[in-house]
Enzyme design. Structure first.
Site, short mmCIF file in Angstrom:
data_model
loop_
_atom_site.label_atom_id
_atom_site.label_comp_id
_atom_site.label_asym_id
_atom_site.label_seq_id
_atom_site.Cartn_x
_atom_site.Cartn_y
_atom_site.Cartn_z
NE ARG A 122 -4.42 -0.78 0.18
CZ ARG A 122 -4.68 -1.82 -0.60
NH1 ARG A 122 -3.77 -2.29 -1.42
NH2 ARG A 122 -5.87 -2.41 -0.59
CD GLU A 155 -2.67 3.78 -4.88
OE1 GLU A 155 -1.48 3.41 -4.73
OE2 GLU A 155 -3.60 3.00 -5.17
CG HIS A 173 -3.27 -0.15 -6.58
ND1 HIS A 173 -3.54 0.54 -5.42
CD2 HIS A 173 -3.45 -1.46 -6.26
CE1 HIS A 173 -3.88 -0.30 -4.46
NE2 HIS A 173 -3.83 -1.54 -4.95
C1 GLV Z 1 -5.47 -4.44 -3.91
O1 GLV Z 1 -4.65 -3.63 -3.65
C2 GLV Z 1 -6.17 -5.21 -2.94
O2 GLV Z 1 -6.03 -4.93 -1.74
O3 GLV Z 1 -6.90 -6.13 -3.32
#
Ligand code: GLV
Length: 326
Positions: free
Chosen positions: A240, A269, A287
């Site tokens: 994250r 982000e 991401h």
């Molecule tokens: C993506 O970042 C998730 O947490 O599934």
């Protein structure tokens, strides 16, 4: 009997929407607007359920505005966008999508590690810019992956998937640090050795971050930790944004205090720290670690199953605060 009302807060597969519409009166967002907190709260008013993604923050303020809300199903395994204690206090069930994305996300972690260590995107940009006029002996020479030391910070399901790829596929020496140590069986399956955070930082040739974000893990990797790493090391963040101090990382990359980084997640982000955009030795992706069609479908299906399971049958599949059920 009228159907329960739900909000699907972002665009989803049309098939997912069609399935939800069989069970619920659905307000959707196929235009995929990113709503302000006030807009989200206004749309949630009068809804029993919400299909959310990591971009919708569900906190005490939103919950106070939506007293009818009973469940929020996140289409993500991470759930730092949920204030789970606040949800539990209001008896709102929280669910996420574990397991279905583990292997896909581990694949991507490894792809980012390889691309970063072997300078894949940097060399492609060079080629596309028309700068490749001759071969030379040290052109884009990167770091060895096979046989090197792979460090993993956060050894949940995805961390274990990356460890297995490194140990079994690439003959890497795998070390890890985690809040709690794995059982001997799991350590053996991953061929991974538990070390202190300090040893991890000092020893890893490639360090992959896979720990959940929380107030405690904020800036787990900052200037001090980057200074402990080898100058030849690679850092990969698929966890994250906020786990790494992106400004400190950009400075370390610029000054070559570490060799390179691969980042799929960013503080704040979709904004990216401007200094990261100016350094060449970083691979940046938006991401997408879980983004294969199959996996995103499985995540959407599981989030929908959680809403249907709870609101229709009283049995969610992957609750985060099961105490709400009792
Ligand atoms: C993506 O970042 C998730 O947490 O599934």
């Amino acid at each position: 009997m009228s159907k329960p009302r739900i909000l699907v807060a972002r665009a989803v597969f049309p098939e997912t929407l069609a399935r939800l519409e069989q069970h619920f009166e659905v307000e959707h967002n196929q235009a995929d607007q990113v709503w302000s907190k006030q807009d989200l709260a206004a749309r949630l008013r009068g809804k029993a359920g919400a299909f959310t993604t990591g971009t919708e923050r569900i906190d005490a303020e939103v919950l106070a505005a939506c007293p009818e809300l009973k469940v929020c199903a996140n289409m993500a395994v991470g759930y730092n966008n949920f204030d789970v204690p606040a949800m539990t206090a209001r008896k709102v069930l929280a669910t996420n999508t574990p397991d279905v994305l583990t292997e896909t996300t581990a694949d991507f972690g490894f792809a980012l590690l390889m691309a970063t260590a072997r300078r894949v995107t940097e060399s492609e940009h060079y080629l596309r810019a028309g700068k490749w006029t001759k071969w030379s002996y040290d052109m884009f020479a990167g770091a060895e992956v096979h046989g090197s030391t792979l460090g993993i910070l956060g050894m949940g399901r995805i961390g274990q998937g990356i460890a297995k790829r490194g140990a079994h596929g690439f003959g890497m020496d795998v070390i890890y640090h985690n809040r709690s140590r794995l059982s001997p069986d799991l350590e053996a399956a991953c061929k991974a050795r538990y070390v202190s955070k300090e040893e991890l930082l000092e020893t890893a040739d490639h360090l992959v971050l896979v720990l959940p974000y929380s107030a405690e893990s904020h800036h787990t990797i900052g200037a001090a930790e980057l200074a402990q790493m080898k100058p030849t090391a690679t850092l990969v963040n698929i966890a994250r944004g906020g786990i790494v101090d992106d400004g400190a990382l950009a400075a370390a990359l610029r000054d070559r205090r570490i060799a390179a980084a691969g980042l799929d997640v960013f503080e704040g982000e979709p904004k990216v720290h401007p200094d990261l955009l100016t350094v060449p030795n970083v691979v940046l992706t938006p991401h997408i670690a879980s983004a294969t069609v199959q996996t995103r479908r499985a995540m959407a299906d599981l989030a929908a199953d959680n809403l249907i399971g709870f609101l229709v049958n009283g049995r969610p599949l992957t609750p985060l605060n099961p105490e709400v059920l009792s």
